[in-house]
Design a protein around this motif. Sequence first.
Motif, PDB file in Angstrom:
ATOM      1  N   ASN A  24      16.959  14.665  -6.281  1.00  0.00           N
ATOM      2  CA  ASN A  24      15.849  13.784  -6.747  1.00  0.00           C
ATOM      3  C   ASN A  24      15.778  13.034  -7.850  1.00  0.00           C
ATOM      4  O   ASN A  24      15.705  11.720  -8.079  1.00  0.00           O
TER       5      ASN A  24
ATOM      6  N   PRO B 133       8.350  16.967  -8.814  1.00  0.00           N
ATOM      7  CA  PRO B 133       9.076  17.875  -8.212  1.00  0.00           C
ATOM      8  C   PRO B 133       9.312  19.379  -8.771  1.00  0.00           C
ATOM      9  O   PRO B 133       9.426  20.208  -8.191  1.00  0.00           O
TER      10      PRO B 133
ATOM     11  N   TRP C 106       7.613  13.632  -0.937  1.00  0.00           N
ATOM     12  CA  TRP C 106       7.170  14.576  -1.928  1.00  0.00           C
ATOM     13  C   TRP C 106       5.676  14.785  -1.416  1.00  0.00           C
ATOM     14  O   TRP C 106       5.000  15.678  -1.813  1.00  0.00           O
TER      15      TRP C 106
ATOM     16  N   ILE D 111      17.710  20.432  -4.683  1.00  0.00           N
ATOM     17  CA  ILE D 111      16.687  19.391  -4.170  1.00  0.00           C
ATOM     18  C   ILE D 111      16.197  18.557  -5.305  1.00  0.00           C
ATOM     19  O   ILE D 111      16.096  17.381  -5.459  1.00  0.00           O
ATOM     20  N   VAL D 112      15.617  19.154  -6.292  1.00  0.00           N
ATOM     21  CA  VAL D 112      15.027  18.605  -7.546  1.00  0.00           C
ATOM     22  C   VAL D 112      16.050  17.731  -8.424  1.00  0.00           C
ATOM     23  O   VAL D 112      16.033  16.542  -8.721  1.00  0.00           O
TER      24      VAL D 112
ATOM     25  N   LEU E 232      25.005   8.473  -1.940  1.00  0.00           N
ATOM     26  CA  LEU E 232      23.965   8.540  -3.228  1.00  0.00           C
ATOM     27  C   LEU E 232      23.497   7.120  -3.458  1.00  0.00           C
ATOM     28  O   LEU E 232      22.379   6.830  -3.656  1.00  0.00           O
TER      29      LEU E 232
ATOM     30  N   LYS F  96      19.841   5.522  -3.058  1.00  0.00           N
ATOM     31  CA  LYS F  96      18.958   5.161  -4.230  1.00  0.00           C
ATOM     32  C   LYS F  96      18.118   3.985  -3.969  1.00  0.00           C
ATOM     33  O   LYS F  96      17.171   3.629  -4.848  1.00  0.00           O
TER      34      LYS F  96
ATOM     35  N   GLN G 223      18.772  12.387  -9.477  1.00  0.00           N
ATOM     36  CA  GLN G 223      19.829  11.422  -9.514  1.00  0.00           C
ATOM     37  C   GLN G 223      19.782  10.165  -8.454  1.00  0.00           C
ATOM     38  O   GLN G 223      19.950   9.212  -9.009  1.00  0.00           O
TER      39      GLN G 223
ATOM     40  N   TYR H   9      10.597   8.117  -1.493  1.00  0.00           N
ATOM     41  CA  TYR H   9       9.897   9.164  -2.281  1.00  0.00           C
ATOM     42  C   TYR H   9       8.522   9.603  -1.852  1.00  0.00           C
ATOM     43  O   TYR H   9       8.418  10.685  -1.780  1.00  0.00           O
TER      44      TYR H   9
ATOM     45  N   PHE I  34      14.749   4.807  -3.619  1.00  0.00           N
ATOM     46  CA  PHE I  34      14.054   5.577  -4.383  1.00  0.00           C
ATOM     47  C   PHE I  34      13.591   4.655  -5.610  1.00  0.00           C
ATOM     48  O   PHE I  34      13.494   5.010  -6.662  1.00  0.00           O
TER      49      PHE I  34
END
Lengths: 249, 195
Positions: free
Chosen positions: B93, B175, A90, B89-90, A45, A49, B95, A86, A52
């Motif tokens: 995101n 999201p 999205w 998933i959200v 994670l 990160k 995190q 990101y 993002f």
Amino acid sequence: MATMAANSKGEFLEPDYGAADTSHYVENWDQPSLEPSQTTASVHLSYLKNFFDLDTSDFLLRCRRALFPIGKKILDNPDNEEADIYGWVWIPTTVILVLSVNSSLFVFFSALFHQQDASVSHISGVNFRKFWIFSVLVYGYNIVIPAILWGVLVCTTSRQPILHLFCIYGYSCTSYIFASLISIIPFEVIYIVSFVIASIVSSITLFRNIFSEDEVSESTRSLYLFKIIATLLHVAFGIGLLMVFLYGT
Amino acid sequence: MDTLHESTLDEPVWNTIKRDLGLIGRRLKLVILPKVTAVEMQAELRDWDLWGPLFICMTLATVLSVEASEDASLIFSLVFLIIWCGSFIVTLNAQLLGGAVSFFMGVCLLGYCVFPLLVGAFFCIFFTAVLPTAIAVILRFVTVVLLLIWSIMAVTAFFADVKLPQGRKLLAVYPVFLFYSGVAWMILVGFQEHK
């Protein structure tokens, strides 16, 4: 030296193996090797990160630059030049969702406007089939083509970071969001025109941004050729979206 | 501490159920009235539970599959899957954007905030059953849009306490907006196949 010995009663004793050499054994082999606060998941994670690491203002700035390709490049911000994932996640997701919703709304509104079904209740249920087709098309294109392009570019003198390519492909879909929002209007001319304009804008964005700043020189023929091919593929992608929207069952 | 554990183990089942229902009810009240103080919300976020989201998700899936004209079991599992995968998933995101929210905390929060949409689903059934179709469709649309806005406001209020880094709240909430819009679309349109 193992020896089998029999005692006086005739029973066999356990062989004597001598002292084992345990210097190569791992101590605490049954204890978890990571500290409790740092499991495998959190390591992954914290690595992700990094991709993002952007603010809302950065994101909106990059989207605006993707929509108006004449001007600064997408990642040309002195505060934050790092590519992000990101946008790649999205923006295509938004395109897929808006197109799936609007394709069924389109049928509903065109029936309404063309007076085929005067009753308002004939709106068909959620059409997952079209959603799957759009997902495969958009996600597949945005995963496969940048990966292939990166693989091809690795063999040439220009070494593009793969993250940069994914980022640019993600942001170049921004104009398709607006085309898909316009596609709710049931008149074919309007949304065909909007899709064509979105394809053109998106392809110009891709063409301008596909190579990052440390590009050696664009006069190299093969690199220019790859740029042209990528742009043409992008135009084909836009037309593919339009075809699926119109004719996907 | 031991006496506390012993007392909850020995208590009648009805007391346990009543306590859990009270917990769910308290959280639903927080969702319905999203403008509460920050302290209360932080406490609620830390003690996540999955009973409430499970109950809400199952009710929503049941309502949507009952309305469906064909293959109700497929619709049920599809709605279930969409809600739990979407929540996952959200939360992931949020995190990745740097929020200090654990996975179950996020799933709990998103599950609870589906509750206004669940109310909207009941309204939709009621309108379709009672009113003529044209008015029913318009009312369904208006109701679901209003309740969608309510859900998103509830999530936004909770997200203020997720401790995102500065200036990323919209990135984390967007999201959620996509996810809840998808759920609202499923509620609004239903799964009937009109011939």
